[in-house]
Design a protein around this motif. Structure first.
Motif, PDB file in Angstrom:
ATOM      1  N   THR A 100      66.258  47.640-119.262  1.00 32.67           N
ATOM      2  CA  THR A 100      67.211  46.694-120.495  1.00 32.67           C
ATOM      3  C   THR A 100      67.540  47.982-121.409  1.00 32.67           C
ATOM      4  O   THR A 100      67.462  49.125-121.081  1.00 32.67           O
ATOM      5  CB  THR A 100      66.609  45.754-121.085  1.00 32.67           C
ATOM      6  OG1 THR A 100      67.622  45.288-121.867  1.00 32.67           O
ATOM      7  CG2 THR A 100      65.326  46.030-122.093  1.00 32.67           C
ATOM      8  N   PHE A 188      67.551  36.130-113.961  1.00 34.62           N
ATOM      9  CA  PHE A 188      67.359  36.651-115.334  1.00 34.62           C
ATOM     10  C   PHE A 188      68.345  38.132-115.419  1.00 34.62           C
ATOM     11  O   PHE A 188      68.027  38.918-114.447  1.00 34.62           O
ATOM     12  CB  PHE A 188      66.110  37.306-115.752  1.00 34.62           C
ATOM     13  CG  PHE A 188      65.922  37.821-117.107  1.00 34.62           C
ATOM     14  CD1 PHE A 188      65.676  37.018-118.258  1.00 34.62           C
ATOM     15  CD2 PHE A 188      66.134  39.191-117.622  1.00 34.62           C
ATOM     16  CE1 PHE A 188      65.342  37.443-119.398  1.00 34.62           C
ATOM     17  CE2 PHE A 188      66.083  39.641-118.723  1.00 34.62           C
ATOM     18  CZ  PHE A 188      65.680  38.826-119.630  1.00 34.62           C
ATOM     19  N   TYR A 190      69.322  41.388-117.495  1.00 33.67           N
ATOM     20  CA  TYR A 190      68.871  42.103-118.654  1.00 33.67           C
ATOM     21  C   TYR A 190      70.130  42.709-119.711  1.00 33.67           C
ATOM     22  O   TYR A 190      69.952  43.248-120.438  1.00 33.67           O
ATOM     23  CB  TYR A 190      68.061  43.367-118.087  1.00 33.67           C
ATOM     24  CG  TYR A 190      66.795  43.123-117.475  1.00 33.67           C
ATOM     25  CD1 TYR A 190      65.492  43.164-118.228  1.00 33.67           C
ATOM     26  CD2 TYR A 190      66.943  42.734-116.296  1.00 33.67           C
ATOM     27  CE1 TYR A 190      64.449  43.047-117.527  1.00 33.67           C
ATOM     28  CE2 TYR A 190      65.712  42.342-115.256  1.00 33.67           C
ATOM     29  CZ  TYR A 190      64.282  42.454-116.073  1.00 33.67           C
ATOM     30  OH  TYR A 190      63.000  42.289-115.551  1.00 33.67           O
ATOM     31  N   ASP A 204      66.981  40.468-112.308  1.00 33.43           N
ATOM     32  CA  ASP A 204      65.645  40.823-112.073  1.00 33.43           C
ATOM     33  C   ASP A 204      65.664  40.853-110.535  1.00 33.43           C
ATOM     34  O   ASP A 204      65.738  39.686-110.152  1.00 33.43           O
ATOM     35  CB  ASP A 204      64.824  39.623-112.729  1.00 33.43           C
ATOM     36  CG  ASP A 204      63.434  40.017-112.716  1.00 33.43           C
ATOM     37  OD1 ASP A 204      62.633  40.601-113.545  1.00 33.43           O
ATOM     38  OD2 ASP A 204      62.799  39.607-111.612  1.00 33.43           O
ATOM     39  N   MET A 248      61.954  37.891-123.045  1.00 31.35           N
ATOM     40  CA  MET A 248      61.819  38.608-121.794  1.00 31.35           C
ATOM     41  C   MET A 248      60.820  37.942-120.869  1.00 31.35           C
ATOM     42  O   MET A 248      60.288  38.349-119.891  1.00 31.35           O
ATOM     43  CB  MET A 248      61.272  40.063-122.126  1.00 31.35           C
ATOM     44  CG  MET A 248      62.126  40.986-122.887  1.00 31.35           C
ATOM     45  SD  MET A 248      63.351  41.727-121.524  1.00 31.35           S
ATOM     46  CE  MET A 248      62.570  42.582-120.635  1.00 31.35           C
ATOM     47  N   THR A 251      60.022  38.070-116.584  1.00 31.46           N
ATOM     48  CA  THR A 251      60.805  39.359-116.240  1.00 31.46           C
ATOM     49  C   THR A 251      59.637  40.033-115.515  1.00 31.46           C
ATOM     50  O   THR A 251      58.556  40.002-115.728  1.00 31.46           O
ATOM     51  CB  THR A 251      61.559  40.395-117.140  1.00 31.46           C
ATOM     52  OG1 THR A 251      60.384  40.330-118.267  1.00 31.46           O
ATOM     53  CG2 THR A 251      62.570  39.317-117.764  1.00 31.46           C
ATOM     54  N   THR A 255      65.246  46.096-111.985  1.00 37.57           N
ATOM     55  CA  THR A 255      66.845  45.639-111.970  1.00 37.57           C
ATOM     56  C   THR A 255      67.407  45.673-110.163  1.00 37.57           C
ATOM     57  O   THR A 255      66.931  46.411-109.940  1.00 37.57           O
ATOM     58  CB  THR A 255      67.660  45.772-112.911  1.00 37.57           C
ATOM     59  OG1 THR A 255      68.192  47.035-112.734  1.00 37.57           O
ATOM     60  CG2 THR A 255      66.998  45.762-114.396  1.00 37.57           C
TER      61      THR A 255
END
Length: 286
Positions: A100, A188, A190, A204, A248, A251, A255
């Protein structure tokens, strides 16, 4: 970059080398992509110019007689993407970065540098980086660059495990039911920027695969994924300059890109990445 590394190797010969790259950055995506007004890596605004380095340029330098590195660490935003890790896998033993946005102050080098010269440097560097920000974490209360209370997340991976990860990803995606590809809206992301702010989408990786595979296939894939990670940690929340603090929860540290449109300029650029080919992402229709 060639000149600087060449000078270091020439004037300061050593048994081994590591590389820390500090700058603005934006993962794998190249410059310029009209649909994503982003920062890429190595932004140099000296002398009134705005020069930026693409990952392909970075790899060209590493491929030009540079030493093999014990570790490459990006102290820059969005750089723990599987796409970037895969691009540099042949030039370093370990790859370190955040999935992130980085904390404003960057790495706490007084804490990180001593571990650079020890066996197992990558995991220890990542842990020292994380612990510095964990110890001052207050969920963003009173946050500033001089008093960073917004936490962080950081991951270190073994590059010798990435070919296995690409192989199993491709094999399992090929066997998956391509007639009923699920929506990735709940994976998810980021990247907390809106489209007008330069959103790319750093999703993710583990959650993406969990949505795509059946339970048994996901367990098999996750075993290989976990074997590639030597360190991963995050505070409960991280900070985004665009959306402030965000959770978060759930996670997993690495990524993966998911195109919003397969006809976009970003998706077109993505198809040139080594990971796209190695992981068989054409089976996703991307």
């Amino acid at each position: 970059m060639r000149s600087v590394i060449g000078e270091v190797v020439s004037q300061y010969p050593a048994d081994s080398y590591g590389l820390v790259y500090w700058s603005h950055a934006d993962g794998w995506i190249p410059y310029p992509v009209p649909s994503a007004s982003t920062r890429w890596i190595g932004q140099d605004t000296g002398e009134g110019q705005d020069n930026r380095m693409n990952i392909s340029d970075f790899v060209d330098v590493l491929d030009d007689g540079m030493p093999h590195f014990d570790f490459i660490m990006f102290d820059a935003c969005f750089m723990m993407s599987v796409e970037v890790a895969y691009e540099v896998r042949n030039y370093t033993d370990y790859y370190i970065g955040s999935p992130t946005e980085n904390p404003g102050p960057g790495a706490p080098y007084d804490k990180v540098v001593p571990y650079m010269f020890k066996p197992g440097a990558a995991a220890q560097m990542a842990e020292a980086y994380f612990n510095h920000y964990k110890d001052n974490y207050k969920a963003g209360e009173g946050i500033s660059n001089a008093n960073w209370t917004g936490g962080t997340s950081i991951c270190a991976v073994r590059t010798d495990a990435l070919d296995d990860l690409a192989d199993v990803t491709g094999q399992l995606l090929e066997r998956a039911d391509n007639e009923s590809v699920p929506s990735f809206n709940t994976v998810f992301d980021y990247d907390k920027r809106d489209m007008e702010e330069g959103h790319v989408g750093y999703y993710d990786f583990s959650q993406m695969m969990e949505m795509r595979l059946d339970a048994d296939a996901y367990v098999a894939w996750k075993n290989v994924f976990d074997a590639s990670i030597v360190y991963w940690n995050t505070t409960d929340k991280n900070y985004s300059m665009f959306k402030r603090m965000f959770s978060m929860e759930g996670t997993n540290g690495i990524t993966h890109y998911i195109p919003l449109s397969v006809d976009s300029k970003a998706a077109e650029a993505y198809r040139s990445m080594a990971w796209y080919k190695a992981a068989g992402l054409e089976n996703m229709g991307w």
